[in-house]
Design a protein around this motif. Structure first.
Motif, mmCIF file in Angstrom:
data_model
loop_
_atom_site.group_PDB
_atom_site.id
_atom_site.type_symbol
_atom_site.label_atom_id
_atom_site.label_comp_id
_atom_site.label_asym_id
_atom_site.label_seq_id
_atom_site.Cartn_x
_atom_site.Cartn_y
_atom_site.Cartn_z
ATOM 1 N N ASP A 33 47.738 36.403 37.300
ATOM 2 C CA ASP A 33 47.332 36.971 38.881
ATOM 3 C C ASP A 33 45.846 38.414 38.524
ATOM 4 N N ALA A 34 46.390 38.770 37.466
ATOM 5 C CA ALA A 34 45.047 40.238 37.385
ATOM 6 C C ALA A 34 43.795 39.521 36.890
ATOM 7 N N LEU A 35 43.870 38.529 36.022
ATOM 8 C CA LEU A 35 42.608 38.252 35.823
ATOM 9 C C LEU A 35 41.542 37.687 36.805
ATOM 10 N N CYS A 36 39.970 38.829 36.318
ATOM 11 C CA CYS A 36 39.162 38.505 37.108
ATOM 12 C C CYS A 36 38.379 36.910 37.567
ATOM 13 N N LYS A 37 38.298 36.803 38.837
ATOM 14 C CA LYS A 37 37.658 35.533 39.066
ATOM 15 C C LYS A 37 37.188 34.712 38.279
ATOM 16 N N THR A 38 36.081 35.327 37.457
ATOM 17 C CA THR A 38 35.405 34.289 36.368
ATOM 18 C C THR A 38 36.463 33.653 35.320
ATOM 19 N N CYS A 39 37.212 34.234 34.307
ATOM 20 C CA CYS A 39 38.677 34.508 34.045
ATOM 21 C C CYS A 39 39.001 33.504 33.706
ATOM 22 N N ARG A 40 40.196 33.649 35.333
ATOM 23 C CA ARG A 40 40.854 33.353 36.407
ATOM 24 C C ARG A 40 40.528 31.653 36.341
ATOM 25 N N GLU A 41 38.866 31.459 36.389
ATOM 26 C CA GLU A 41 39.381 30.169 36.170
ATOM 27 C C GLU A 41 38.256 29.106 35.785
ATOM 28 N N MET B 129 39.553 42.800 25.503
ATOM 29 C CA MET B 129 40.781 43.010 25.972
ATOM 30 C C MET B 129 40.925 41.816 24.955
ATOM 31 N N TRP B 130 40.443 41.208 24.626
ATOM 32 C CA TRP B 130 40.338 40.237 23.326
ATOM 33 C C TRP B 130 41.374 40.097 21.922
ATOM 34 N N ARG B 131 43.236 39.799 21.975
ATOM 35 C CA ARG B 131 43.955 40.176 20.868
ATOM 36 C C ARG B 131 43.604 39.887 19.947
ATOM 37 N N ALA B 132 44.080 40.696 19.371
ATOM 38 C CA ALA B 132 43.681 39.650 17.462
ATOM 39 C C ALA B 132 44.935 38.635 17.227
ATOM 40 N N ASP B 133 46.077 38.068 18.311
ATOM 41 C CA ASP B 133 46.192 37.179 18.119
ATOM 42 C C ASP B 133 46.015 36.182 19.296
ATOM 43 N N GLY B 134 44.876 36.518 19.640
ATOM 44 C CA GLY B 134 43.764 35.074 20.858
ATOM 45 C C GLY B 134 44.536 35.274 21.787
ATOM 46 N N LEU B 135 44.714 36.363 22.418
ATOM 47 C CA LEU B 135 45.684 36.424 23.619
ATOM 48 C C LEU B 135 44.566 37.482 24.648
ATOM 49 N N CYS B 136 44.659 37.147 25.983
ATOM 50 C CA CYS B 136 44.201 38.556 26.758
ATOM 51 C C CYS B 136 45.030 39.766 27.179
ATOM 52 N N ARG B 137 44.809 40.970 26.783
ATOM 53 C CA ARG B 137 45.487 41.705 27.002
ATOM 54 C C ARG B 137 45.916 41.865 28.153
ATOM 55 N N ILE B 138 45.041 41.852 29.585
ATOM 56 C CA ILE B 138 44.902 42.069 30.585
ATOM 57 C C ILE B 138 46.170 41.140 31.440
ATOM 58 N N GLN B 139 45.905 39.737 30.440
ATOM 59 C CA GLN B 139 47.245 39.128 30.993
ATOM 60 C C GLN B 139 48.323 39.351 30.802
ATOM 61 N N ALA B 140 48.118 39.512 29.372
ATOM 62 C CA ALA B 140 49.417 39.645 28.379
ATOM 63 C C ALA B 140 50.336 40.825 28.780
ATOM 64 N N GLU B 141 49.696 41.592 29.684
ATOM 65 C CA GLU B 141 50.643 43.365 30.247
ATOM 66 C C GLU B 141 50.994 43.169 31.206
ATOM 67 N N PRO C 105 46.742 52.934 35.373
ATOM 68 C CA PRO C 105 46.976 54.435 34.943
ATOM 69 C C PRO C 105 47.110 53.472 34.014
ATOM 70 N N GLY C 106 47.297 55.059 32.724
ATOM 71 C CA GLY C 106 48.152 54.756 31.340
ATOM 72 C C GLY C 106 46.569 54.045 30.395
ATOM 73 N N ALA C 107 47.289 53.137 29.149
ATOM 74 C CA ALA C 107 45.625 53.092 28.307
ATOM 75 C C ALA C 107 45.574 52.301 28.782
ATOM 76 N N LEU C 108 45.542 50.978 29.353
ATOM 77 C CA LEU C 108 44.963 50.195 29.778
ATOM 78 C C LEU C 108 44.005 50.108 30.834
ATOM 79 N N GLY C 109 44.674 50.821 31.952
ATOM 80 C CA GLY C 109 43.501 51.462 32.689
ATOM 81 C C GLY C 109 42.105 52.141 31.599
#
Length: 332
Positions: free
Chosen positions: A88-96, A72-84, A43-47
């Protein structure tokens, strides 16, 4: 089940916003089915944002690159999915990433990808060392040719020893590695192991070597798929460097990553030549070795079609004949 990994494997930590490159730039990320379902259900803005940028292509879900970067790459170099949502919410590619897993059924080999700058730093600064080994219950019956795998494991150890011999100049060690790769292919074909006579092989290398054309190597790579403007610019204006000890670690990386894969098709020698061509290209392009090697991996190793093109060219391209490769490795 045996699990082996380089001694530096567990020291890897993502440097996130401090990374000089980013795995969130240029690459389109394949999103596994479970993660895609989860993202689309949020839900919400991220969804809402994720539903905008996910697309299906050839049956696979992809994260659409926008302005050269993951949305999903934020201006500070971090991933929005991981930050929010957390790691564990990262997809398999990004997690590994950049961790590699080669699963042979009854054993697994882990490694790191050179295309990540921090992983490249660990790989190129690594001294020769025995891998860490962990034994776990379970595992599948091997589907590979066990006799061939035994030959590949034994010959890989010999190859790593040749490349790590610091009593010889780097180029000479790589030239010996090329000749040993040819011998190892014969041993894989016949199943008969033979000792490697380095001194005799070196004399043979000098006799066989012909002056190569280092400039033809970047020309060949210009014909492959190119991801970044930096890579194209480097290929068009190489500034040749010199051999240094880190090239031993680079060559060992290619051996550790690709050698056992020959159990699938019995073609070891093209993989040996792939590693030598890569070392010669990195040297020919010059610049800071870590950046050049990492960029090579990003452009070539992470593109299956580019890897296949190099493996094919190892046998067919006139710049990559054995005598010319030996000449370039020996500085003729």
């Amino acid at each position: 089940m045996l699990i082996t990994k380089p001694d530096y494997f567990d020291r890897f930590r993502c440097v996130a916003g401090a990374c000089p490159d980013s795995c969130c730039k240029e690459w389109e990320v394949q999103v596994d089915a479970a993660s895609a379902r989860f993202y689309r259900s949020l839900p919400g803005a991220l969804g809402d944002r994720l539903r905008e940028v996910l697309r299906v292509e050839d049956g696979e879900t992809m994260m659409t690159i926008q302005n050269g970067r993951c949305p999903m790459w934020r201006a500070d170099g971090l991933c929005r999915i991981q930050a929010e949502l957390g790691e564990d919410a990262l997809c398999k590619t990004c997690r590994e990433f950049p961790r590699l897993t080669h699963d042979y059924g009854d054993f697994i080999e882990l490694g790191l990808e050179l295309s990540c700058p921090e992983a490249a730093r660990l790989i190129l600064s690594a001294a020769p060392a025995a891998p860490k080994v962990q034994r776990l219950p379970g595992g599948d019956a091997p589907e590979y040719d066990t006799a061939a795998m035994d030959v590949l494991k034994a010959t890989r150890e010999t190859m790593l020893s040749i490349l790590s011999d610091t009593s010889r100049p780097v180029g000479e060690s790589l030239a010996l590695g090329l000749l040993y790769g040819c011998q190892a292919q014969g041993e894989l074909d016949s199943g008969e192991m033979q000792p490697f006579d380095a001194e005799n092989a070196l004399r043979e290398a000098v006799d066989l070597a012909k002056p190569g054309s280092p400039g033809e190597i970047p020309e060949f790579f210009l014909g492959l798929e190119i991801l970044t403007p930096e890579w194209e610019a480097r290929l068009r204006a190489p500034v040749p460097g010199v051999w240094d000890g880190r090239y031993r670690a680079l060559a060992r990386y290619f051996v550790q990553r690709y050698w056992l894969q020959a159990v699938a098709d019995y073609d070891l020698y093209s993989r040996v030549k792939f590693g030598m061509i890569a070392c010669l290209l990195v040297k020919e392009l010059g610049g800071e070795l870590l950046r050049t090697a990492q960029l090579f991996s990003k452009e070539i190793e992470n593109d299956v079609e580019n890897v296949e093109a190099v493996l094919d060219a190892a046998y067919s391209h006139p710049a990559f004949t054995d005598d010319k490769l030996l000449g370039m490795l020996l500085g003729m």
